[in-house]
Enzyme design. Structure first.
Site, PDB file in Angstrom:
ATOM      1  N   LYS A 112       0.972   5.038 -23.921  1.00  0.00           N
ATOM      2  CA  LYS A 112       1.177   4.660 -22.514  1.00  0.00           C
ATOM      3  C   LYS A 112       0.834   3.198 -22.275  1.00  0.00           C
ATOM      4  O   LYS A 112       1.462   2.531 -21.468  1.00  0.00           O
ATOM      5  CB  LYS A 112       0.361   5.571 -21.593  1.00  0.00           C
ATOM      6  CG  LYS A 112       0.930   6.975 -21.545  1.00  0.00           C
ATOM      7  CD  LYS A 112       0.450   7.789 -20.369  1.00  0.00           C
ATOM      8  CE  LYS A 112       1.252   9.086 -20.313  1.00  0.00           C
ATOM      9  NZ  LYS A 112       0.852   9.970 -19.254  1.00  0.00           N
ATOM     10  N   LYS A 193       9.144  13.606 -26.779  1.00  0.00           N
ATOM     11  CA  LYS A 193       8.920  14.786 -25.937  1.00  0.00           C
ATOM     12  C   LYS A 193       9.579  14.600 -24.560  1.00  0.00           C
ATOM     13  O   LYS A 193       9.723  13.461 -24.090  1.00  0.00           O
ATOM     14  CB  LYS A 193       7.426  15.084 -25.788  1.00  0.00           C
ATOM     15  CG  LYS A 193       6.677  14.134 -24.900  1.00  0.00           C
ATOM     16  CD  LYS A 193       5.363  14.743 -24.406  1.00  0.00           C
ATOM     17  CE  LYS A 193       4.812  13.878 -23.278  1.00  0.00           C
ATOM     18  NZ  LYS A 193       3.895  14.514 -22.383  1.00  0.00           N
ATOM     19  N   LYS A 196       7.937  13.215 -17.875  1.00  0.00           N
ATOM     20  CA  LYS A 196       8.210  12.786 -16.494  1.00  0.00           C
ATOM     21  C   LYS A 196       8.486  11.292 -16.432  1.00  0.00           C
ATOM     22  O   LYS A 196       9.243  10.824 -15.605  1.00  0.00           O
ATOM     23  CB  LYS A 196       6.966  13.031 -15.626  1.00  0.00           C
ATOM     24  CG  LYS A 196       6.665  14.442 -15.310  1.00  0.00           C
ATOM     25  CD  LYS A 196       5.463  14.455 -14.353  1.00  0.00           C
ATOM     26  CE  LYS A 196       4.695  15.738 -14.461  1.00  0.00           C
ATOM     27  NZ  LYS A 196       3.281  15.576 -14.707  1.00  0.00           N
TER      28      LYS A 196
END
Ligand code: AQP
Length: 330
Positions: A112, A193, A196
């Site tokens: 991230k 994966k 969102k």
């Protein structure tokens, strides 16, 4: 003490099939066997900048989604993380137990933080907040997707270290990661994966998508080379679609492979879109049927029940560490 489960999801973006199949679905299945706590983790959400109005809306939407997937408020406690201040307080304590080096190893932080220039200290500390969420409730089992495995290991390490240094205070939880569905992959890139925060909206089927969007996303789905429709680890795109189909229909892999024998990808995509739309329709009706009053009442009850347990655990933590103040006898 009853056996407990705790889990949560962030009220960010839109809940997708991966969140449901990897986590929420198992919460519903386990809630009758365990005393269950399901949290809307809005303090986790703010580790990345959020639009304040949208975050408040998404917090309520996620509560509706918990109820509509089948979390039963008569047996499970649903609450918002920021309503129970002990989550933030225990995080401070566990920050003093965690090592920088172990947080630096967290792969989710590495992934991230690569995407942003201004990485908050909160994002780095995210796994410690998650450990606090879990340990406050003396949790036995934490049903999550595969991406949370490393965070769960850290939670266990922190509990074991605290118990060793200050005496037995926390239950050491186990992860519950399902054999099938623990990592649903993106429809547009089966090496990543379903997420969102994916930049490509076509990679994710959202729980609130309408029938057209669902069909369009499955139709555009990337496929592997070869024509046979069967579970095969070397063909991640097709295996991902079959896994979604399996979890939504409850059929065995043999039944699914014989159902699709001799058929092409177009048929698989059409069938998958049909079962997904059939699954989502009644779910979305339930989401829309939950009123504000019911929501406020449930979250108020959840806050009360969660606060009692969290405050007992935090008092025990402070007492074990000698963190005492006014009104404490010698
Ligand atoms: N693709 C997935 N397959 C299976 N399980 C998944 N989970 C997330 N993605 C998948 C599980 O869903 C639960 C709630 O997730 P979260 O709200 O904490 O978000 P996350 O884990 O950070 O994943 P997202 O939804 O994709 O969000 P971003 O893009 O922000 O990372 C967790 O139990 C998680 O394991």
């Amino acid at each position: 003490m009853p056996k407990r489960i705790f889990s949560g999801a962030q009220p960010t973006g839109n809940v997708h099939l991966g969140n449901y199949l990897g986590a929420l679905r198992n919460w519903v299945a386990l809630q009758h066997e365990y005393e269950s706590f399901f949290c809307i983790v809005n303090l986790h959400a703010v580790t990345i900048p959020q639009d304040p109005k949208l975050l408040a809306e998404k917090t309520r939407e996620l509560t509706r989604i918990y109820l509509a997937v089948g979390i039963d408020p008569d047996v499970s406690t649903i609450f918002v993380q920021s309503d129970v201040h002990q989550h933030a307080e225990l995080t401070w304590i566990l920050n003093c137990v965690a090592r920088m080096s172990e947080l630096e190893r967290m792969t989710q932080f590495k992934d991230k933080s690569r995407k942003s220039e201004n990485v908050s200290a909160g994002l780095f500390d995210y796994p410690v907040l998650m450990a606090s969420d879990i340990l406050l409730y003396q949790t036995d089992l934490v049903p999550v997707g595969e991406d949370q495995r490393q965070h769960l290991e850290l939670t266990r390490d922190l509990a074991i270290r605290f118990n060793r240094d200050y005496g037995d205070t926390f239950r050491v939880p186990e992860a519950y990661i399902p054999k099938v569905g623990a990592r649903i992959m993106s429809l547009s890139d089966p090496t990543k994966k379903m997420s969102k925060s994916d930049d490509d909206p076509n990679g994710c089927v959202m729980m609130l998508d309408d029938a057209d969007a669902v069909s369009r996303k499955f139709k555009r789905d990337v496929t592997d080379s070869g024509t046979e429709i069967r579970f095969d680890d070397s063909r991640p795109a097709i295996s991902n679609l079959l896994t979604i189909y399996q979890l939504l229909t409850g059929k065995t892999s043999d039944e699914i492979e014989s159902h699709f024998a001799g058929k092409g990808y177009a048929q698989l995509k059409q069938d998958l879109a049909d079962v997904t739309v059939e699954f989502l329709r009644p779910f979305q009706e339930r989401v829309n049927g939950i009123g504000t009053e019911q929501l406020n009442r449930l979250l108020g009850q959840g806050r009360e029940k969660a606060s009692k347990i969290a405050s007992t655990t935090l008092s025990n933590v402070y007492a074990a560490m000698g963190v005492v103040g006014a009104g404490t006898s010698e």
